[in-house]
Write an enzyme that holds these catalytic residues in place. Sequence first.
Site, PDB file in Angstrom:
ATOM      1  N   PRO A 107       0.837  -1.202   0.000  1.00  0.00           N
ATOM      2  CA  PRO A 107       0.000   0.000   0.000  1.00  0.00           C
ATOM      3  C   PRO A 107       0.872   1.253   0.000  1.00  0.00           C
ATOM      4  CG  PRO A 107      -0.416  -1.388   1.938  1.00  0.00           C
ATOM      5  CD  PRO A 107       0.819  -1.880   1.287  1.00  0.00           C
ATOM      6  N   GLU A 108       0.768   2.030  -1.048  1.00  0.00           N
ATOM      7  CA  GLU A 108       1.423   3.336  -1.066  1.00  0.00           C
ATOM      8  C   GLU A 108       0.330   4.393  -1.044  1.00  0.00           C
ATOM      9  OE1 GLU A 108       4.759   4.381  -3.247  1.00  0.00           O
ATOM     10  OE2 GLU A 108       5.553   2.357  -3.467  1.00  0.00           O
TER      11      GLU A 108
END
Length: 272
Positions: free
Chosen positions: A2-3
Amino acid sequence: MPELPEVETIAVELRQALIGVVIKDVVIRRTDFIRTKPRNLAARLRGKKIKTIEREGKRLQVKLAGDLECVIHLGMSGRVTLENPGSPLLPHTHVRIRFARFRKELRFRDPRRFGGLWFFDGRNGSARPLSRLGPDALSIRVPVLRAACKRRRQMKALLLDQQVISGLGNIYCDEALFGAKIHPLCLASDLTEPQVRNLACNIRKTLRNAIDSGGSTLRDFVNTDGSEGVFQKIHRVYGREGQPCPRCQTPIERIQCAGRSTHVCPCCQPWG
DNA sequence: AGTAAACTCCGGAAGC
DNA sequence: TGCTTCCGGAGTTTAC
């Protein structure tokens, strides 16, 4: 992984579902996944209404009634999902939050446990063991980036530093630098004014593009081999070692920068 | 002081 | 099949 774009998407979805919803109870299956907490947390959460859900960098900030606040960081392998309470618990589900008059429950999974939950109230809030975040990458402005670039530091290392600019991780650093035709190993202090402007623009554009396509693409691919599909669609250099550069067909190279694997077009992003 | 690199946490995935 | 190695977000420590 997850960015910022994934976290933004999650924030939007959780906001739609959970604002105004009241917590019924919390099941903590791994206590060390809760990194900080006020005394009697479980009791204090019960009956509290969720007021706001915001993204800050790669973190989620949830504000609750009664001056309680929760910061969620997903790390490398963290996942937050809304699921039917009866659905089977996947391994590494560390925390579950159930609600009153809302059917689904919130689950936190994180096999590698680089992520975690931080709870604050007025008392422990002043001593947060979370680093201060720099200005958000999604809305980064030229003067801010220009000031950051005064330092003699490798460009990518600077962009990865959450205290300088928040939200960029390994993938979107590579993508933004490619977009701006800047080599990751360039010293930030060597950038020209046009390069700084171009980079600021490309950071915003890269993230916005990922959010826009991610919102729909991620959903389309849920439970299939989704990440692969999304990957190929939006990444121009990341994970494409040996494949032709989308601009000039030169094979993409993989190098090391700031201890991270880094993807670069040796032709479009000249060094020195 | 400012920067960089090594080390830590951990398990999935890739490679042999 | 089963082992070893690699990888990384970010805080901390150590070294230049």
